[in-house]
Design a protein around this motif. Structure first.
Motif, short mmCIF file in Angstrom:
data_model
loop_
_atom_site.label_atom_id
_atom_site.label_comp_id
_atom_site.label_asym_id
_atom_site.label_seq_id
_atom_site.Cartn_x
_atom_site.Cartn_y
_atom_site.Cartn_z
N LEU A 1 28.97 19.56 -19.53
CA LEU A 1 27.86 20.25 -18.17
C LEU A 1 26.98 19.51 -18.54
O LEU A 1 25.94 19.41 -17.22
CB LEU A 1 27.77 21.96 -19.21
N ASP A 2 26.73 18.65 -19.83
CA ASP A 2 25.54 18.08 -19.42
C ASP A 2 25.72 16.60 -18.56
O ASP A 2 24.88 15.75 -18.13
CB ASP A 2 25.52 17.41 -20.74
N ARG A 3 27.47 16.27 -17.82
CA ARG A 3 27.46 15.06 -17.24
C ARG A 3 26.95 15.84 -15.98
O ARG A 3 26.91 14.77 -15.31
CB ARG A 3 28.52 14.99 -17.46
N PHE A 4 26.47 16.31 -15.00
CA PHE A 4 26.57 17.52 -14.34
C PHE A 4 25.10 17.06 -14.45
O PHE A 4 24.19 17.16 -15.21
CB PHE A 4 26.70 18.70 -14.05
N ARG B 1 19.21 12.44 -21.73
CA ARG B 1 19.40 12.34 -20.10
C ARG B 1 18.80 12.99 -19.01
O ARG B 1 18.72 12.83 -17.68
CB ARG B 1 20.59 12.75 -20.51
N ALA B 2 18.15 14.40 -19.26
CA ALA B 2 17.56 14.68 -18.96
C ALA B 2 16.04 14.08 -17.68
O ALA B 2 15.58 14.24 -16.52
CB ALA B 2 17.01 16.55 -19.34
N ASP B 3 15.32 13.49 -18.61
CA ASP B 3 14.07 13.21 -18.39
C ASP B 3 14.64 11.75 -17.61
O ASP B 3 13.94 11.61 -16.27
CB ASP B 3 13.73 12.16 -19.59
N ILE B 4 15.54 11.08 -17.52
CA ILE B 4 16.07 10.15 -16.46
C ILE B 4 17.22 11.12 -15.40
O ILE B 4 16.00 10.37 -14.03
CB ILE B 4 17.55 9.42 -17.04
N VAL B 5 17.12 12.13 -15.24
CA VAL B 5 17.74 12.57 -13.93
C VAL B 5 16.82 13.13 -13.90
O VAL B 5 16.88 13.24 -12.35
CB VAL B 5 19.00 13.68 -14.37
N MET B 6 15.51 14.13 -14.41
CA MET B 6 14.34 14.17 -13.51
C MET B 6 13.82 13.03 -12.77
O MET B 6 13.42 13.53 -11.70
CB MET B 6 13.71 14.85 -14.59
N ALA B 7 13.82 12.33 -13.61
CA ALA B 7 12.68 10.97 -12.72
C ALA B 7 13.73 11.01 -11.27
O ALA B 7 13.81 10.33 -10.48
CB ALA B 7 12.92 9.61 -13.70
N ARG B 8 14.90 10.32 -11.44
CA ARG B 8 15.69 9.90 -9.57
C ARG B 8 16.00 10.89 -8.83
O ARG B 8 15.57 11.39 -8.19
CB ARG B 8 17.02 9.57 -10.32
N THR B 9 15.79 12.75 -9.02
CA THR B 9 15.74 13.89 -8.68
C THR B 9 14.66 13.54 -8.12
O THR B 9 14.52 13.82 -6.71
CB THR B 9 16.37 15.53 -9.20
N ALA B 10 13.24 13.32 -8.31
CA ALA B 10 12.08 13.22 -8.18
C ALA B 10 12.07 12.51 -7.44
O ALA B 10 11.18 12.38 -6.53
CB ALA B 10 11.42 13.50 -9.63
#
Length: 710
Positions: free
Chosen positions: A192-195, A275-284
């Motif tokens: 789940l965390d890999r998505f 990982r959430a911080d990194i994913v949020m940065a890439r998504t933003a």
């Protein structure tokens, strides 16, 4: 090959379309998990996405899709010489739930490797998906060993194949997209965390929107090619916009203010890890590029949080996914707005309404609220307009479908026998001791009982019954050695033939069917006592989730028993049904056992390899014979012995409390041929010897039955 449904023709489903497009703009976002009920265009939208991805340059003839500008130095088809490459469409590779390990990672020809000493490797789905999309429908039903391989490949960007000292490695970087129906079970937390992102989808409840879904679905079925042609212009526009956003992405500036907003949001919602911080940065960043801007704004951070954080806040499978938007706004309001600098003219915002489409007539007759569709049940509008959020299911549980966990539980006829008390909340769950089924099974991979599986420790060898997957080298050499002279061996190599090959037999763990039979009668109705009972069952449900079991729930009270939840992999649905369970009335214990016997009989026909574990939660009192009639205690004894005679492994959770104890639950456990354990004894730190007791349940049940009959 049939004409795929156009991505731009999917109605509504704003978050789903946006999440997929953001991954098309920036694959580093990390993929999408789509959760929702059946028939909501999940698969349709995912399968249509590949047509919008730019083509990829590959080395001609390379089976592993190496890029001409930077080929993989360890490619099995390499080394590659520098030169012009060829362009091909990006692939979308589907991983079936029932795929084998060799189909996923590839397979070595063991016979040629032993006899000829060559690496004859056939690439698997991970190689096909490199630089493309790997799509898993019903990803929550994927076997654990395949999940482990996906986790390794996603973490390392490469796939490793090891077979008896022969190694092959190749690059495997792909966009992971999964769809699932939460009613069929939750996803393993590590996967789940890999998505990178997750979206929840639901069908619209608005009649006008549903009419448009049906209209476009029928139009597509009547003439797929013509329907796709009418949307080709919109497809081209979105494809061009994806290419433009990819080109703009390196120029997008993620300022310190935006980074502080991201960090504060993740900290405020107590998200584990970074990982959430990194994913949020890439998504933003991808959101800004999709909008045609070179600066990340607060609105981008907010949208990124709504897509990247809900599935990372869950502490256990019973927590509902989601994000408190008021709290999110409160966190972001602490930071000033940051205006973009020197931006080009922005593209239309993904939330604006689209222009009328090419499918004839007003393309969005329902107004702003449109819903998804396609071959899974919908049709649509161009995603560059984005569309607003889909209509949500009714907030009032009374309006929910009768079979949903949110629906209020209506008292059945048999519950009229005795006053009904309101449902009470369960105590906090705790870690339970291991309960397992005795013997050696052959069921689906899991983590509960011993079983013959494709993975685990090697226990022996046998002739392969089909394709060889796990070679037992010593047994193979032993089988081939006596025939070397007759086969004319002259050199040092061993002459191996196909009938010499031996398959390794392995022992691992299987998942079981854990069927709970819960006493909800008046004798269990004390508020504090029932809270403790529900807490214990909730703890066992959590354990079943972690061990990949199926669960079912039978309750009995009043005049009869009922199947509150048919066997399912969705333990959170079982928890929801348990939470709403009322109490009151007499105690038809025999009816509960007979209902359990009927459920297990039917499940044995459906899945004979999945062994059951019966967990009876009761104080042992039997005050009603139900619809059968007769003496309640005698009928209870006969019902319990019937289950024991069929070899059903059982555990009785004794809920009797107070200074005076009748020991009825212990007598029931003896009739079932299994152990009895108190609520306190169910805890992991105080349940000594229970595993041993459960494993001897089947062998002791026959002796109990014989002794009592004598």
């Amino acid at each position: 090959m049939s004409t795929p449904y156009p991505f731009t023709a999917v109605v509504g489903q704003t978050d789903l379309r946006l999440a997929l497009l953001l991954n098309a703009v920036s694959p580093a976002v990390g993929g999408v998990l789509v959760r929702g009920e059946k028939g909501t265009a999940k698969s349709t939208a995912v399968r249509a996405l590949s047509a919008l991805l730019p083509q990829v340059d590959v080395v001609p003839g390379c089976r592993f899709s190496c890029a001409p500008a930077a080929p993989d130095p360890g490619c099995p088809d390499g080394p590659h010489e520098s030169g012009p490459g060829g362009a091909r469409p990006a692939r979308m590779v589907e991983l079936p739930v029932g795929a084998s390990e060799d189909r996923l990672v590839g397979a070595l020809d063991i016979e040629r490797a032993l006899a000829e000493g060559v690496k004859a490797f056939e690439p698997g789905l991970l190689a096909d998906a490199h630089r493309g999309i790997l799509y898993v429908d019903e990803v929550n039903l994927l076997h654990d060993h395949l999940i482990d391989l996906l986790l390794d490949a996603a973490a390392m960007g490469a796939s490793y194949v090891e077979r008896e000292g022969v190694s092959v490695r190749h690059a495997a970087r792909f966009l992971l997209v999964g769809t699932m129906n939460p009613e069929e079970g939750e996803l393993r937390p590590q996967l789940l965390d890999r998505f990178g992102l997750t979206v929840e989808v639901a069908a619209s409840r608005e009649p006008a929107q549903r009419v448009e879904v049906v209209r476009r679905r029928l139009s597509y079925e009547d003439d797929p090619a013509g329907f796709a042609a009418r949307w080709s212009g919109d497809e081209s526009e979105v494809r061009a916009r994806v290419v433009a956003a990819r080109a703009l992405l390196p120029q997008v500036r993620l300022g310190d203010n935006a980074l502080l907003q991201i960090a504060a949001t993740c900290a405020g919602f107590e998200v584990d890890g970074m990982r959430a911080d990194i994913v949020m940065a890439r998504t933003a960043t991808a959101l800004a590029a999709w909008a045609g801007r070179t600066a990340v704004l607060k609105e981008d951070v907010r949208q990124a949080a709504l897509l990247a954080l809900p599935h990372r806040r869950r502490r256990n499978p019973f927590d509902a996914p989601g994000l408190d938007e008021d709290k999110l706004d409160e966190i972001l309001d602490r930071f000033p707005d940051e205006e973009p600098e020197n931006d080009p003219d922005p593209q239309p915002d993904p939330g604006t309404d689209p222009e009328p489409g090419p499918d004839g007539g007003p393309e969005n007759p329902q107004g702003p609220d449109d819903d998804g569709g396609g071959p899974d049940g919908g049709g649509g509008v161009p995603p560059q307009g984005g569309g607003p959020q889909d209509a949500q299911p009714p907030a009032d549980p009374a309006e929910a479908p009768a079979d949903s966990p949110e629906a209020p539980r209506q008292p059945s006829a048999q519950e009229a026998d005795g006053p009904e008390q309101a449902a009470v909340r369960a105590d906090e769950p705790f870690r339970t001791r291991m309960l397992s089924v005795p013997g050696l099974g052959e069921g689906a991979d899991g983590r509960r009982s011993r079983a013959r599986t494709a993975h685990g420790r090697t226990t022996g060898a046998q002739r392969p019954r089909g394709q060889l997957t796990k070679l037992h080298l010593a047994a193979t050499v032993h089988a081939a050695a006596p025939h070397q002279k007759a086969r004319g061996r002259t050199g040092r190599g061993l002459v191996v033939r196909k009938d010499d090959l031996r398959q390794a037999t392995r022992e691992g763990r299987e998942g079981n069917l854990v069927l709970f039979v819960v006493d909800a009668s008046g004798s269990m109705a004390a508020r504090q006592r029932m809270s403790a009972v529900k807490g214990a069952v909730l703890s066992l449900l959590l354990d079943a989730y972690q061990r990949r079991d199926k669960v079912g729930l039978v309750t009995f009270r009043g005049a009869a028993a009922e199947l509150a939840l048919p066997p399912t992999s969705s333990v959170d649905t079982a928890a929801a049904r348990l939470e709403k369970l009322p109490t009151g009335g007499r105690t038809p214990l025999a009816s509960g056992l007979l209902k359990a016997h009927e459920v297990l009989r039917i499940e044995r026909l459906r899945d004979p390899s999945r062994r059951p574990l019966l967990v009876v939660v009761t104080d042992g009192r039997a005050t009603s014979a139900g619809a059968v009639g007769g003496d309640p205690r005698e009928l209870t004894t006969r019902s319990a012995r019937l289950l024991a005679a069929e070899g059903v492994a059982s555990v009785v959770v004794d809920c009797e409390s107070g200074p005076v104890r009748l020991g009825l639950a212990g007598a029931l456990a003896a009739d079932l041929g299994g152990p009895a354990v108190t609520l306190d004894g169910l805890r992991a730190d105080s349940l000594a010897g229970l595993v041993k007791d459960v494993r001897t349940a089947v062998t002791t049940s026959a002796s109990h039955t014989t002794r009592r009959a004598a």
